[in-house]
Design an enzyme around this catalytic site. Sequence first.
Site, PDB file in Angstrom:
ATOM      1  N   LYS A  36     -51.482  12.498 -21.562  1.00 14.95           N
ATOM      2  CA  LYS A  36     -51.436  11.893 -22.908  1.00 14.95           C
ATOM      3  C   LYS A  36     -50.234  10.950 -23.037  1.00 14.95           C
ATOM      4  O   LYS A  36     -50.110  10.213 -24.000  1.00 14.95           O
ATOM      5  CB  LYS A  36     -51.375  12.984 -23.976  1.00 14.95           C
ATOM      6  CG  LYS A  36     -52.635  13.861 -24.005  1.00 14.95           C
ATOM      7  CD  LYS A  36     -52.564  14.839 -25.114  1.00 14.95           C
ATOM      8  CE  LYS A  36     -53.500  16.008 -24.963  1.00 14.95           C
ATOM      9  NZ  LYS A  36     -54.892  15.714 -25.306  1.00 14.95           N
ATOM     10  N   ASP A  77     -45.591  22.840 -29.321  1.00 21.25           N
ATOM     11  CA  ASP A  77     -46.646  22.186 -28.563  1.00 21.25           C
ATOM     12  C   ASP A  77     -46.470  20.679 -28.788  1.00 21.25           C
ATOM     13  O   ASP A  77     -46.827  20.146 -29.837  1.00 21.25           O
ATOM     14  CB  ASP A  77     -47.992  22.705 -29.088  1.00 21.25           C
ATOM     15  CG  ASP A  77     -49.176  21.903 -28.573  1.00 21.25           C
ATOM     16  OD1 ASP A  77     -48.958  20.879 -27.883  1.00 21.25           O
ATOM     17  OD2 ASP A  77     -50.315  22.289 -28.866  1.00 21.25           O
ATOM     18  N   GLN A 126     -48.935  16.051 -28.551  1.00 17.80           N
ATOM     19  CA  GLN A 126     -49.175  14.800 -29.296  1.00 17.80           C
ATOM     20  C   GLN A 126     -47.879  14.150 -29.766  1.00 17.80           C
ATOM     21  O   GLN A 126     -47.921  13.227 -30.581  1.00 17.80           O
ATOM     22  CB  GLN A 126     -50.076  15.081 -30.510  1.00 17.80           C
ATOM     23  CG  GLN A 126     -51.434  15.630 -30.159  1.00 17.80           C
ATOM     24  CD  GLN A 126     -52.256  14.677 -29.288  1.00 17.80           C
ATOM     25  OE1 GLN A 126     -51.944  13.490 -29.154  1.00 17.80           O
ATOM     26  NE2 GLN A 126     -53.293  15.201 -28.674  1.00 17.80           N
ATOM     27  N   HIS A 148     -54.065  23.448 -32.274  1.00 16.09           N
ATOM     28  CA  HIS A 148     -55.101  23.258 -31.246  1.00 16.09           C
ATOM     29  C   HIS A 148     -55.411  24.646 -30.656  1.00 16.09           C
ATOM     30  O   HIS A 148     -54.527  25.513 -30.629  1.00 16.09           O
ATOM     31  CB  HIS A 148     -54.506  22.343 -30.161  1.00 16.09           C
ATOM     32  CG  HIS A 148     -55.459  21.913 -29.100  1.00 16.09           C
ATOM     33  ND1 HIS A 148     -55.778  22.709 -28.016  1.00 16.09           N
ATOM     34  CD2 HIS A 148     -56.153  20.769 -28.931  1.00 16.09           C
ATOM     35  CE1 HIS A 148     -56.617  22.058 -27.237  1.00 16.09           C
ATOM     36  NE2 HIS A 148     -56.863  20.872 -27.767  1.00 16.09           N
ATOM     37  N   CYS A 184     -61.033  20.679 -30.870  1.00 18.26           N
ATOM     38  CA  CYS A 184     -60.411  21.941 -30.423  1.00 18.26           C
ATOM     39  C   CYS A 184     -59.494  22.514 -31.501  1.00 18.26           C
ATOM     40  O   CYS A 184     -58.424  23.051 -31.190  1.00 18.26           O
ATOM     41  CB  CYS A 184     -59.647  21.773 -29.114  1.00 18.26           C
ATOM     42  SG  CYS A 184     -60.669  21.198 -27.773  1.00 18.26           S
TER      43      CYS A 184
HETATM   44  N1  C6P Z   1     -55.958  17.570 -27.365  1.00 16.64           N
HETATM   45  C1  C6P Z   1     -57.559  15.970 -28.232  1.00 16.64           C
HETATM   46  O1  C6P Z   1     -58.509  15.199 -28.110  1.00 16.64           O
HETATM   47  P1  C6P Z   1     -54.315  19.763 -22.444  1.00 16.64           P
HETATM   48  O2  C6P Z   1     -55.816  19.787 -22.469  1.00 16.64           O
HETATM   49  O3  C6P Z   1     -53.749  21.048 -21.944  1.00 16.64           O
HETATM   50  O4  C6P Z   1     -53.751  18.549 -21.796  1.00 16.64           O
HETATM   51  O5  C6P Z   1     -53.867  19.618 -23.977  1.00 16.64           O
HETATM   52  C2  C6P Z   1     -54.234  20.585 -24.899  1.00 16.64           C
HETATM   53  C3  C6P Z   1     -53.709  20.266 -26.238  1.00 16.64           C
HETATM   54  C4  C6P Z   1     -52.763  21.087 -26.795  1.00 16.64           C
HETATM   55  N2  C6P Z   1     -52.201  20.815 -27.981  1.00 16.64           N
HETATM   56  C5  C6P Z   1     -52.538  19.726 -28.683  1.00 16.64           C
HETATM   57  C6  C6P Z   1     -51.847  19.448 -29.974  1.00 16.64           C
HETATM   58  C7  C6P Z   1     -53.502  18.849 -28.169  1.00 16.64           C
HETATM   59  O6  C6P Z   1     -53.820  17.769 -28.862  1.00 16.64           O
HETATM   60  C8  C6P Z   1     -54.128  19.139 -26.938  1.00 16.64           C
HETATM   61  C9  C6P Z   1     -55.215  18.259 -26.404  1.00 16.64           C
HETATM   62  C10 C6P Z   1     -56.992  16.631 -27.003  1.00 16.64           C
HETATM   63  O7  C6P Z   1     -57.066  16.212 -29.319  1.00 16.64           O
HETATM   64  C11 C6P Z   1     -58.063  17.238 -26.154  1.00 16.64           C
HETATM   65  S1  C6P Z   1     -58.870  18.592 -26.955  1.00 16.64           S
END
Ligand code: C6P
Length: 411
Positions: A231, A205, A208, A128, A369
Amino acid sequence: MTVIDRTYPIEQIRADFPILSKSFKGKPLVYLDSTASAMKPSQVINEESRVYEEEYANIHRGVYYLSAKATERYEQSRKTVQKFLGAKHAREIIFTRNTTESINLVASSYGRKFLREGDEIVITGLEHHSNIVPWQFLVEEKGVVLKVVPVEEDGSISLEKYAALLTPRTKIVAAAHISNVLGTILPVAEMIRLAHDVGAKVLLDGAQAVMHQAVDVQELDIDFYAFSGHKLYGPTGIGVLYGKEELLNAMPPYQGGGDMIASVSFEKTTYAPLPAKFEAGTPAIAQAAGLAAAVDYVTSIGLDRIRAHEDELLAYATTRLNQLEGLRIIGTATKKAAVVSFVLDYAHPHDIAQIFDSAGVSIRAGHHCAQPLMTHFKIPATARASFGMYNTKAEIDALVAAVRKVEEMFR
Ligand code: C6P
């Protein structure tokens, strides 16, 4: 073979999430975008409200009753997260805004202090943007080298190719635990071991991962672990960074301000011990309680059962979607979480998402992203359906029916 859990309390779980029983534009909600953000159960919503109604004040500042109560709840929430991740100490749990901020904290604080020109950072091709861009800042500022493990055709990561990139100059490995686009579960235990063999630190990270499977940071021997509350069926505005105590102690503060200091004078400021050193300013107080309620909620159901339920949904969705002509699933690794990205050879993902919406089915379309990953697969975007603890096979049938609707219109 997946054993089907017939006692999984799906009806009870769905009843716990008030939004799931609502209709929008005259259609019952079919929510297949938990990967972007999960819905919230009453237990989380009520706990956040309860804090505002019963024990809200700023924390760590007042000696009066309410401030002490709010502080106690905030620190208790930290302990809940500590237990959830299997961390040794609560002070290794830093509350941030989200995964993005957690990764930026490490890149900025650890990276600026410990990385030198020519040092290497290894990431993977399925990251991401939140796990790419913070490391690119260090490339620009310090002249470190960013190396990328290529993604295989099925969306997996080859351990051999990964190992070949590691050298004595590798200082950080930063990788997704689970891909938000492909659902691939990375071989993180082996990746961590190989990274440690060359003396590198590893950040995972976990944005997910934490909602799909149990994570034990000590068992993994991971150095840093990042995730977002929203999430994990918790509130927005709160995230977590786990870091090994000795690493966090060695790192300089990320931001300066209130709550992170021991003493301030115009000549010299000294910093508070962990975890306050990394929590400058008033934090997300009620959200921390909401996050703890979310952790309690998923653990009360059991992450193993949630995973088994989602695996069943994933297998069902994969079989049904594979029967549709002109549909191609992107990401077919054997170890996968409940995320299905697909393309249709007769319609653009944005058109798919729009037609799905008119059928009451919420999915995400776009690059998610992860633009380098789209470039790798030579596609501009995918349509992505993702399944959470509350989704059902009937909703997957609705997904398949929505694809047929797109087919009728575009083929
Ligand atoms: N992915 C998706 O629709 P934040 O925005 O900081 O809570 O998470 C960022 C982020 C970082 N790493 C991974 C693997 C992610 O999936 C995400 C967020 C969402 O896939 C929003 S782009």
